[in-house]
Each structure stands twice: as C-alpha cells, then as structure tokens.
Scaffold this active site. Structure first.
Site, mmCIF file in Angstrom:
data_model
loop_
_atom_site.group_PDB
_atom_site.id
_atom_site.type_symbol
_atom_site.label_atom_id
_atom_site.label_comp_id
_atom_site.label_asym_id
_atom_site.label_seq_id
_atom_site.Cartn_x
_atom_site.Cartn_y
_atom_site.Cartn_z
ATOM 1 N N CYS A 44 0.828 -1.206 0.000
ATOM 2 C CA CYS A 44 0.000 0.000 0.000
ATOM 3 C C CYS A 44 0.868 1.264 0.000
ATOM 4 C CB CYS A 44 -0.990 -0.040 1.164
ATOM 5 S SG CYS A 44 -2.407 1.053 0.924
ATOM 6 N N HIS A 86 -3.314 -5.495 1.565
ATOM 7 C CA HIS A 86 -2.868 -5.778 2.934
ATOM 8 C C HIS A 86 -3.187 -7.242 3.257
ATOM 9 C CE1 HIS A 86 -2.254 -1.562 4.340
ATOM 10 N NE2 HIS A 86 -3.134 -1.315 3.383
#
Length: 199
Positions: free
Chosen positions: A56, A162
């Site tokens: 991310c 994630h």
C-alpha cells in the site's frame, strides 16, 4: 526466520528482505525515510539484489513520483524512491474492499501462482510506466470485479493488498526464495497458517 522492525538507519544492517508496510501518511513517511538516511540504505540494498516488498503506502513510495493534487496528504508532488516504474496520484475517493487473488508471473518462481486473501484501503491510484508489469491478480469480494494490480520489477515488488503474506503458502514461497539465494536447503521446512493462528 527472524523478522524485526527497523526504526533507525543504523539498525537496518544486511537483511535478506526489506518490507515497507502501509502508512496513513505516505508522503511524510517517505520524507522521513529520506531525511533519516533509510532510503539511501534501501536503494543500496535493492541495487545489490535484496528483495524489497512494499504494501500500500510502502508500495507507493517505491514508484517514481507521488502527486497529491487534492491535498489528501501533504499536497504537491514529490519524487518517489524510483525502484518501480510507476507513478501514484492521490484521489479524493478512498478504495475499500476485500479481495482474493494470486501472484502473477514473478522473477522469483516460488511465488508465481500462489494464492492470497486480503483487503485494499487506500486513496492513491498507481499508473504503470514502460517496463512495469503487474505483480498480482485480484477479485473484489463484493463486486466480483477482476483486475491486475501492483508492480514487479526485477527484485522489487509492490501491491495495494494488505494481508498478502498471511497465507502459509506465501510465507513459505518467500522463505524458499531466500533459501535459494543463500544456498540453503529449505525443502523440509514447515510453516504455520497465520489465518488459522488468528482464529
């Protein structure tokens, strides 16, 4: 395998893998990496062939530029670390979704085709440049939409997902890659499914 958090450049030493995690302040944290001397050490390690993974915000940092035209974070534009051929622009709308997916054709074969589950929660949209290729394929758990995302370039890999390391097969593939690079036999290695452990 030992995993450690590094808060000071002097503590990075000589790791086999560097993982840059997600962050809520990508541009500010990249500036901290730069000012602390950590960025220079990561770039040096990557040039020597060390595996670098970004998740991310960590993935966004690895690109060539970050732009924030709407003032979502610090505003303005800044240079990225330049390890992945892509640019990121922060959008006003946040992406939030659960996904399943798999790693695509990687330079490190043990990861190719390995499946994962996770989630995306980010403001930025990254655009590939010449030489880039997607690191993962994902399916949105709500809409069913399929897409390729993330970027892999030589020994550097990034993704917006994630939890991408939580499945046992992913962790085992990474350890196998490290073992092969170090000349270690990890064929008898057994692991643990982190999702099962959490349950």
């Amino acid at each position: 395998v030992s995993l450690r958090y590094v808060k000071h450049a002097s503590d990075l030493k000589n790791p086999d893998v560097i993982m840059l995690p997600g962050t809520k302040n990508t541009m500010e944290d990249l500036q901290w990496l730069r000012e602390s001397g950590m960025e220079a050490l990561i770039l040096k390690a990557a040039a020597k062939g060390t595996l670098v993974f970004g998740i991310c915000g960590g993935y966004q940092m690895l690109g060539e530029s970050l732009s924030d035209p709407y003032g979502v974070e610090a505003g303005g534009t800044m240079r990225g670390m330049g390890l992945l051929p892509m640019d990121t622009v922060f959008a006003e709308k946040k992406t939030r979704t659960q996904v399943t997916g798999k790693y695509l054709d990687m330079d490190y074969q043990p990861l190719t085709g390995v499946e994962f589950t996770g989630y995306e929660i980010h403001m930025g949209e990254s655009t590939w440049k010449s030489g880039a290729k997607a690191s993962t394929w994902t399916r949105d758990g709500v809409t069913g939409q399929e897409k390729t995302e993330g970027t892999v370039f030589e020994n550097v890999c990034g993704t917006y997902v994630h939890g991408v390391f939580d499945k046992e097969a992913v962790a085992e593939a990474i350890v196998q890659i490290i073992g092969e690079k170090k000349g270690l036999d990890v064929s008898g290695m057994t692991g643990m499914d982190f999702q099962a452990f959490k349950e």
